[in-house]
Enzyme design. Structure first.
Site, PDB file in Angstrom:
ATOM      1  N   HIS A  70       9.667  -3.358  57.087  1.00 44.35           N
ATOM      2  CA  HIS A  70      11.121  -3.176  57.158  1.00 44.35           C
ATOM      3  C   HIS A  70      11.700  -2.607  55.868  1.00 44.35           C
ATOM      4  CE1 HIS A  70      11.574  -7.224  55.165  1.00 44.35           C
ATOM      5  NE2 HIS A  70      12.664  -6.645  54.694  1.00 44.35           N
ATOM      6  N   ASP A 117       5.289  -7.122  60.360  1.00 40.55           N
ATOM      7  CA  ASP A 117       6.137  -6.582  59.300  1.00 40.55           C
ATOM      8  C   ASP A 117       5.286  -6.349  58.045  1.00 40.55           C
ATOM      9  OD1 ASP A 117       8.266  -5.774  57.785  1.00 40.55           O
ATOM     10  OD2 ASP A 117       9.203  -7.764  57.616  1.00 40.55           O
ATOM     11  N   GLY A 209      16.375  -8.914  48.823  1.00 42.38           N
ATOM     12  CA  GLY A 209      15.858  -8.149  47.695  1.00 42.38           C
ATOM     13  C   GLY A 209      14.433  -8.528  47.338  1.00 42.38           C
ATOM     14  N   SER A 211      12.203  -8.973  49.675  1.00 37.83           N
ATOM     15  CA  SER A 211      11.393  -8.460  50.780  1.00 37.83           C
ATOM     16  C   SER A 211      10.224  -7.615  50.294  1.00 37.83           C
ATOM     17  CB  SER A 211      12.253  -7.606  51.711  1.00 37.83           C
ATOM     18  OG  SER A 211      13.176  -8.394  52.404  1.00 37.83           O
ATOM     19  N   GLY A 212       9.099  -7.760  50.973  1.00 36.63           N
ATOM     20  CA  GLY A 212       7.928  -6.960  50.652  1.00 36.63           C
ATOM     21  C   GLY A 212       7.067  -7.513  49.552  1.00 36.63           C
TER      22      GLY A 212
END
Length: 273
Positions: A70, A117, A209, A211-212
């Site tokens: 995402h 994801d 923020g 994320s990942g």
């Protein structure tokens, strides 16, 4: 088929031979609700940036970064390694453009809770591995994390729901929440899949923020493994009770990571006929 397995063996021998052992040990003795990380103590953490910093990621090979699907919303990205303070040029940073973005084929950007994801980024050139830039270890396929296992989320996300974005790398202890708990109807219910890891909850959470970025868990061998890729939190806020942070479970996607690496490596090295 033989070549396929040879490549898989080579990449995992290479990664496991030098990963998950930071030169600057993380300060994990008193982290509860989050604090600034010791600089360069999570040396596989990367900042994923387009026009501005957007997400985190994890360096898993000198020219490969693991992140969330995402996060990939623009056409051009770079990663910054050895980043600590976003507001300062501190010297050891390495900025490398992303050459190729590979999103999991079953990712549905209209349904983050459907899973998958996860994405891989092939860098234009290899990172220079040194005392401030190192690789995280990948878990074995389907390896399990245990309930209440102490793991740490890292990133430059918001310090709390609606709060300011962190300028220095933050870390927070997020104990793992077993799937049997996280999938209960008054927790995440059916949104929690077996290909996900739940961790934290209430005051302990990733936030927008982050994320990942990685969920860092220490293995029995003393190395740090990226067991999760930060995926989503509750829409009502990062610190909602019974809504722990949900991560993509990396151990579920080891075959896809291996196949992607092998296919791209082989296609790049194959002779032109």
């Amino acid at each position: 088929m033989y070549l396929y397995f040879v490549f898989i063996l080579l990449i995992f021998v290479y990664i496991l031979s030098g990963c998950g052992e930071p030169n600057y040990e993380p300060n994990i003795s008193r982290v509860v609700n989050g604090e600034e990380a010791r600089p360069y103590s999570w040396p596989w953490q990367v900042s994923l940036e387009s026009f501005f910093p957007t997400c985190g990621g994890t360096l898993i090979a000198p020219d490969w970064v693991l992140t969330a699907a995402h996060c990939i919303t623009f056409h051009t990205y770079r990663v910054v390694l050895a980043e600590h303070d976003m507001n300062k040029e501190e010297g050891p940073e390495q900025s490398i453009m992303v050459a190729k973005m590979i999103i999991h084929p079953k990712w549905n950007d209209n349904c983050v809770s459907c899973g998958n994801d996860i994405a891989l980024l092939k860098l234009e050139k290899s990172a220079v591995i040194n005392d401030k830039v190192q690789l995280a270890c990948l878990p074995q396929y389907n390896a399990a994390v245990t309930h209440n296992q102490p793991c740490y989320v890292t990133g430059w996300g918001r310090l709390y729901s609606g709060g300011p974005q962190a300028t220095t790398l933050q870390q927070a202890l997020l104990p793992v929440v077993d799937h049997s708990v996280c999938s209960q109807s008054d927790w995440w219910g059916s949104s929690a899949k077996t290909t996900m890891v739940c961790a934290g909850g209430e005051s302990k959470s990733a936030c927008h923020g982050d994320s990942g970025g990685p969920l860092n868990c220490k293995g029995r061998d003393g190395r740090w493994y990226v067991e999760g890729v930060t995926s989503f939190v509750d829409g009502r806020g990062c610190n909602t009770p019974k809504r722990p942070t949900v991560f993509t479970r990396v151990a579920s996607f080891i075959p896809w990571i291996s196949e992607t690496y092998v296919m791209l490596r082989y296609s790049c090295n194959a002779p032109h006929l």
